[in-house]
Design a protein around this motif. Structure first.
Motif, PDB file in Angstrom:
ATOM      1  N   MET A 127      -0.802   3.783  -9.388  1.00 51.37           N
ATOM      2  CA  MET A 127      -0.628   2.458  -8.901  1.00 51.37           C
ATOM      3  C   MET A 127       0.673   1.685  -8.363  1.00 51.37           C
ATOM      4  SD  MET A 127      -3.073  -0.680 -10.919  1.00 51.37           S
ATOM      5  CE  MET A 127      -1.823  -0.941 -12.444  1.00 51.37           C
ATOM      6  N   SER A 187      -5.355   0.474   0.812  1.00 49.36           N
ATOM      7  CA  SER A 187      -4.416   0.855   1.879  1.00 49.36           C
ATOM      8  C   SER A 187      -4.659   0.511   3.020  1.00 49.36           C
ATOM      9  CB  SER A 187      -2.863   2.066   1.699  1.00 49.36           C
ATOM     10  OG  SER A 187      -3.058   2.414   0.082  1.00 49.36           O
ATOM     11  N   PHE A 222     -10.952  -8.693   4.129  1.00 48.42           N
ATOM     12  CA  PHE A 222     -10.527  -9.468   3.227  1.00 48.42           C
ATOM     13  C   PHE A 222     -11.431  -9.670   1.737  1.00 48.42           C
ATOM     14  CE2 PHE A 222     -10.750 -13.731   0.247  1.00 48.42           C
ATOM     15  CZ  PHE A 222      -9.664 -13.798  -0.200  1.00 48.42           C
ATOM     16  N   ALA A 244      -9.614  -4.000  -3.828  1.00 48.59           N
ATOM     17  CA  ALA A 244      -8.830  -3.605  -5.782  1.00 48.59           C
ATOM     18  C   ALA A 244      -8.375  -4.005  -6.718  1.00 48.59           C
ATOM     19  CB  ALA A 244      -6.786  -4.779  -4.765  1.00 48.59           C
ATOM     20  N   LYS A 267      -8.602  -1.783  -9.648  1.00 46.50           N
ATOM     21  CA  LYS A 267      -7.469  -1.883 -10.614  1.00 46.50           C
ATOM     22  C   LYS A 267      -7.348  -3.502 -11.816  1.00 46.50           C
ATOM     23  CE  LYS A 267      -6.900   1.288  -7.853  1.00 46.50           C
ATOM     24  NZ  LYS A 267      -6.567   2.879  -7.927  1.00 46.50           N
ATOM     25  N   TRP A 286       3.440  -5.940 -10.034  1.00 45.91           N
ATOM     26  CA  TRP A 286       1.903  -5.567  -9.972  1.00 45.91           C
ATOM     27  C   TRP A 286       0.893  -7.191 -10.259  1.00 45.91           C
ATOM     28  CZ3 TRP A 286      -1.766  -4.510 -13.827  1.00 45.91           C
ATOM     29  CH2 TRP A 286      -2.990  -3.974 -12.756  1.00 45.91           C
ATOM     30  N   GLN A 328       0.602  -9.790  -8.363  1.00 42.10           N
ATOM     31  CA  GLN A 328      -0.389  -9.524  -7.282  1.00 42.10           C
ATOM     32  C   GLN A 328      -1.608  -9.527  -7.584  1.00 42.10           C
ATOM     33  OE1 GLN A 328       0.651  -5.366  -5.215  1.00 42.10           O
ATOM     34  NE2 GLN A 328       0.324  -6.522  -3.867  1.00 42.10           N
ATOM     35  N   PHE A 345      -8.695 -15.077  -4.158  1.00 41.06           N
ATOM     36  CA  PHE A 345     -10.817 -14.788  -3.985  1.00 41.06           C
ATOM     37  C   PHE A 345     -11.249 -16.625  -4.130  1.00 41.06           C
ATOM     38  CE2 PHE A 345     -10.421 -11.463  -7.318  1.00 41.06           C
ATOM     39  CZ  PHE A 345     -11.362 -10.612  -6.352  1.00 41.06           C
ATOM     40  N   VAL A 385      -0.148 -15.966  -0.352  1.00 39.38           N
ATOM     41  CA  VAL A 385      -0.428 -14.365   0.582  1.00 39.38           C
ATOM     42  C   VAL A 385       0.822 -13.585   0.557  1.00 39.38           C
ATOM     43  CG1 VAL A 385      -0.629 -14.111   3.237  1.00 39.38           C
ATOM     44  CG2 VAL A 385      -1.814 -15.325   1.845  1.00 39.38           C
ATOM     45  N   GLY A 391       1.413 -10.472  -0.105  1.00 33.59           N
ATOM     46  CA  GLY A 391       1.854  -9.789   0.766  1.00 33.59           C
ATOM     47  C   GLY A 391       3.060  -8.488   1.169  1.00 33.59           C
ATOM     48  N   GLY A 395       2.947  -6.431  -1.522  1.00 30.15           N
ATOM     49  CA  GLY A 395       2.127  -4.957  -1.248  1.00 30.15           C
ATOM     50  C   GLY A 395       2.139  -3.943  -0.108  1.00 30.15           C
ATOM     51  N   ARG A 436       5.258  -2.178  -2.056  1.00 28.30           N
ATOM     52  CA  ARG A 436       4.315  -1.242  -2.218  1.00 28.30           C
ATOM     53  C   ARG A 436       3.424   0.009  -1.449  1.00 28.30           C
ATOM     54  NH1 ARG A 436       4.175  -1.686  -7.732  1.00 28.30           N
ATOM     55  NH2 ARG A 436       2.999  -4.249  -7.009  1.00 28.30           N
ATOM     56  N   LEU A 437       2.869  -0.148  -0.080  1.00 29.25           N
ATOM     57  CA  LEU A 437       2.685   0.616   0.904  1.00 29.25           C
ATOM     58  C   LEU A 437       3.650   1.914   1.034  1.00 29.25           C
ATOM     59  CD1 LEU A 437      -0.281  -1.515   3.185  1.00 29.25           C
ATOM     60  CD2 LEU A 437      -0.694   0.501   1.501  1.00 29.25           C
TER      61      LEU A 437
HETATM   62  C1  HEM Z   1      -9.030 -11.501  -2.989  1.00 27.56           C
HETATM   63  C2  HEM Z   1      -8.223 -11.341  -2.360  1.00 27.56           C
HETATM   64  C3  HEM Z   1      -6.631 -10.553  -2.715  1.00 27.56           C
HETATM   65  C4  HEM Z   1      -7.698 -10.065  -3.640  1.00 27.56           C
HETATM   66  C5  HEM Z   1      -8.554 -10.024  -5.043  1.00 27.56           C
HETATM   67  C6  HEM Z   1      -5.743  -8.897  -4.550  1.00 27.56           C
HETATM   68  C7  HEM Z   1      -5.729  -7.772  -4.549  1.00 27.56           C
HETATM   69  C8  HEM Z   1      -5.043  -6.695  -4.931  1.00 27.56           C
HETATM   70  C9  HEM Z   1      -4.118  -5.915  -5.918  1.00 27.56           C
HETATM   71  C10 HEM Z   1      -5.166  -6.369  -7.368  1.00 27.56           C
HETATM   72  C11 HEM Z   1      -4.127  -5.015  -5.431  1.00 27.56           C
HETATM   73  C12 HEM Z   1      -2.908  -3.879  -5.922  1.00 27.56           C
HETATM   74  C13 HEM Z   1      -3.896  -3.247  -5.715  1.00 27.56           C
HETATM   75  C14 HEM Z   1      -2.926  -1.109  -6.495  1.00 27.56           C
HETATM   76  O1  HEM Z   1      -2.523  -1.464  -6.953  1.00 27.56           O
HETATM   77  O2  HEM Z   1      -3.629  -0.370  -6.378  1.00 27.56           O
HETATM   78  C15 HEM Z   1      -3.640  -5.524  -4.153  1.00 27.56           C
HETATM   79  C16 HEM Z   1      -2.612  -4.442  -2.707  1.00 27.56           C
HETATM   80  C17 HEM Z   1      -2.773  -5.223  -1.907  1.00 27.56           C
HETATM   81  N1  HEM Z   1      -2.928  -6.566  -0.944  1.00 27.56           N
HETATM   82 FE1  HEM Z   1      -4.323  -7.470  -1.665  1.00 27.56          FE
HETATM   83  N2  HEM Z   1      -5.804  -8.857  -2.476  1.00 27.56           N
HETATM   84  C18 HEM Z   1      -5.642  -9.651  -1.980  1.00 27.56           C
HETATM   85  C19 HEM Z   1      -5.637 -10.361  -0.925  1.00 27.56           C
HETATM   86  C20 HEM Z   1      -4.864  -9.797   0.333  1.00 27.56           C
HETATM   87  C21 HEM Z   1      -4.442 -10.354   1.414  1.00 27.56           C
HETATM   88  C22 HEM Z   1      -4.879 -11.796   2.205  1.00 27.56           C
HETATM   89  C23 HEM Z   1      -3.039  -9.649   2.124  1.00 27.56           C
HETATM   90  C24 HEM Z   1      -2.386  -9.868   2.919  1.00 27.56           C
HETATM   91  C25 HEM Z   1      -1.201 -10.290   3.137  1.00 27.56           C
HETATM   92  C26 HEM Z   1      -3.085  -8.115   0.805  1.00 27.56           C
HETATM   93  C27 HEM Z   1      -2.498  -7.250   1.348  1.00 27.56           C
HETATM   94  C28 HEM Z   1      -2.051  -5.984   0.077  1.00 27.56           C
HETATM   95  C29 HEM Z   1      -1.135  -4.987   0.501  1.00 27.56           C
HETATM   96  C30 HEM Z   1      -0.662  -4.926   1.850  1.00 27.56           C
HETATM   97  C31 HEM Z   1      -1.615  -4.014  -0.510  1.00 27.56           C
HETATM   98  C32 HEM Z   1      -1.286  -2.791  -1.268  1.00 27.56           C
HETATM   99  C33 HEM Z   1      -2.291  -1.733  -1.590  1.00 27.56           C
HETATM  100  C34 HEM Z   1      -2.324  -0.587  -1.793  1.00 27.56           C
HETATM  101  O3  HEM Z   1      -1.472  -0.661  -2.893  1.00 27.56           O
HETATM  102  O4  HEM Z   1      -2.819   0.441  -1.577  1.00 27.56           O
HETATM  103  N3  HEM Z   1      -4.468  -8.552  -0.293  1.00 27.56           N
HETATM  104  N4  HEM Z   1      -4.190  -6.689  -3.622  1.00 27.56           N
END
Ligand code: HEM
Lengths: 252, 256
Positions: free
Chosen positions: A221, B30, B92, B99, B102, B128, B131, B139, B181, B185, B188, B191-192
């Motif tokens: 992660m 991602s 979304f 996600a 994880k 993390w 996040q 959600f 957000v 974001g 995230g 991290r990407l």
């Molecule tokens: C219900 C809504 C959401 C949930 C439950 C959620 C959950 C998560 C979690 C748990 C991670 C970490 C994943 C990992 O460590 O591998 C993650 C990564 C990320 N999230 Fe979200 N997220 C949500 C919405 C959003 C939104 C609205 C955005 C945009 C602003 C976003 C952007 C990102 C990005 C860029 C990552 C990095 C992706 C990656 O590591 O592959 N997420 N999200």
């Protein structure tokens, strides 16, 4: 290892707070014990521990072999961060308070001593950390010299071969702590090392078989605990990203 | 009989092929995060047009509704923002599904992670967890917002949006959502970059240091922009109540 930078006032009193627990001893409970010793110039945690063992308690358990950051035995959690006791100077802690815990994620032997060996052996067998020739290759003739290797490649392999399997990367990894089957950075460093070795004939598909799932590289992660706590400064961040890209192209 | 034996033989000879799905899911997680992240930044910049006045915001609304294609260049195709909201909602949901894999799987895993955080106090590990928490919040709050936008896309504008914030009581939700957000974001996106080594270059460590600074700056910038915009809408919402204008559409040039 840096020289004493002058913050060590000779004679300062250090307080070592050490986790004591012997799982073999029936009824023993984990507890913290504090020992006070006088700081010496260029003192390492390892020297301090020996001092404590000599002066206060001969039963204190901790591991060491080389005292020079090569054997990887003396990994422990020093003020919250996994590191080598033999490479950490006491003068890096201005308040003289030093808390020592055994590395988490490994089986506890007692006090600060953990069994990293079992984990590392399992990891090595799982990743088959040895050169794989073509399946139908003739057995190597030991009398014939190996082909020459590009010095740049050799240097890069050597960079990764510096891993001493101390276990700090695994203990520093929140993912590994949560998920028992996660390979951990030490495994990725070995895979990256063999993947780079021109003598190892394993294909991307073979590597995918080994690390192409959530126990492998897709489970990482990117918390970067490994990158930030590796006593040998191995390029975890960069190499794991490389493996991830490689495995995604092998898998999609 | 013979065919069964044949079948067994081929079964034994078949190489057990490792599933390709973990690779695809990781990439999809991602990409969905990247898509959402870029959308959210763009979105907030567009929304913040209210800081330049009602006419600026109305102009942006009209562009988004492609009103330049309508005969009188007023109104517009509100189906466009509605469909955008539906599309973003889809992304979304996909991202949340992926996600979610994880998330700590049970109390013990959660406790272990918390104790790891307490032990190390390490910024990327802590990030993390932020996040996970903000993702969980989204959600609920994100779904409410997206649903409303998908169903009431015709009621977007300098006054109607302000009424939604104030008279219809959405501002507390937007306030929490903004923090969730922007923090989620920015962490995230950082991290990407690390995870895939996108900007690694010659010195990946120096890159990471710079990205970390950038992440903080981006978070502060968008939080400030978001708070200022939110305040601007709330102010208009309050004025609308005072002036008995709730529910009235703003007409271009109406206020100068
Ligand atoms: C219900 C809504 C959401 C949930 C439950 C959620 C959950 C998560 C979690 C748990 C991670 C970490 C994943 C990992 O460590 O591998 C993650 C990564 C990320 N999230 Fe979200 N997220 C949500 C919405 C959003 C939104 C609205 C955005 C945009 C602003 C976003 C952007 C990102 C990005 C860029 C990552 C990095 C992706 C990656 O590591 O592959 N997420 N999200």
């Amino acid at each position: 290892m840096s020289q004493s930078n002058g913050t060590a006032q000779k004679g300062r009193t250090l307080k070592f707070h050490i986790l004591r627990f012997d799982p073999q001893l029936k009824g023993d409970k984990p507890r913290m014990e504090t020992f006070e010793i006088e700081e010496q110039d260029s003192m390492t945690i390892f020297i301090g521990l020996n001092e404590i063992r000599k002066k206060y308690d001969a039963s204190l358990q901790f591991d060491f072999v080389c005292r020079a950051g090569i054997c990887g035995s003396c990994g422990m959690v020093i003020n919250g961060r996994p590191d080598l006791a033999c490479r950490t100077l006491t003068n890096t802690f201005p308040d003289g308070e030093i808390t020592l815990l055994p590395l988490p994620a490994f089986e506890l032997i007692g006090d600060l001593s953990v069994d990293t060996g079992k984990f590392m052996r399992n990891m090595s067998e799982r990743m088959e950390n040895w050169i794989h020739e073509e399946p139908d290759a003739e057995p190597r003739k030991l009398t014939v010299l190996e082909e020459k290797m590009d010095p740049d490649v050799a240097t890069e392999i050597y960079e990764l071969d510096r891993c001493i399997e101390c276990g700090c990367c695994v203990s520093a990894c929140g993912t590994a702590r949560m998920r028992k089957d996660f390979l951990g950075a030490v495994g990725f460093m070995h895979v990256a090392r063999f993947e780079m070795d021109p003598r190892d004939k394993r294909t991307d598909e073979d590597w995918y078989d080994l690390i192409g799932d959530d126990d492998g590289v897709f489970g990482c992660m990117s918390l970067m605990g490994c990158e930030d706590n590796c006593p040998k400064d191995l390029p975890h961040q960069n190499r794991i990203a490389y493996l991830r890209r490689k495995m995604v192209s092998a898998g999609t | 009989m013979a065919s069964t034996a044949e079948g067994m033989k081929s079964l034994l000879e078949d190489r057990v092929v490792k599933s390709k799905w973990p690779a695809r899911l990781d990439l999809a997680q991602s990409l969905s995060g990247l898509g959402l992240g870029l959308f959210m930044w763009t979105h907030l910049i567009l929304v913040s047009s209210i800081l330049f006045g009602k006419d600026a915001m109305l102009a942006i609304t009209h562009v988004m509704e492609a009103s330049f294609l309508t005969p009188d260049e007023a109104g517009g195709y509100t189906l466009i923002p509605a469909l955008t909201a539906v599309g973003v909602f889809g992304l979304f949901i996909v991202h949340a599904c992926l996600a979610m894999r994880k998330f700590p799987s049970d109390w013990k895993a959660h406790k272990t992670f918390r104790s790891q955080m307490a032990m190390m106090n390490h910024s990327d590990t802590n990030g993390w967890y932020t996040q996970v928490v903000t993702g969980f919040i989204m959600f609920f709050l994100g779904s409410v917002h997206l649903y409303i936008m998908a169903t009431q896309a015709d009621k977007i504008g300098p006054q109607l949006s302000a009424d939604r914030m104030w008279t219809y009581g959405m501002w507390p939700l937007y306030l929490i959502l903004l923090f969730a957000v922007e923090m989620h974001g920015a962490i995230g996106m950082y991290r990407l970059a690390i995870k895939w080594g996108v900007f690694d270059g010659k010195d990946p460590r120096a890159t990471r240091k710079r990205l970390k600074v950038l992440k903080t700056l981006v978070t502060v910038f968008f939080l400030s922009l978001g708070l200022a915009s939110l305040a601007a809408y709330v102010k208009i919402g309050i004025e609308n109540v005072e002036n008995n204008r709730v529910g009235e559409r703003y007409v271009a040039g109406q206020e100068g």
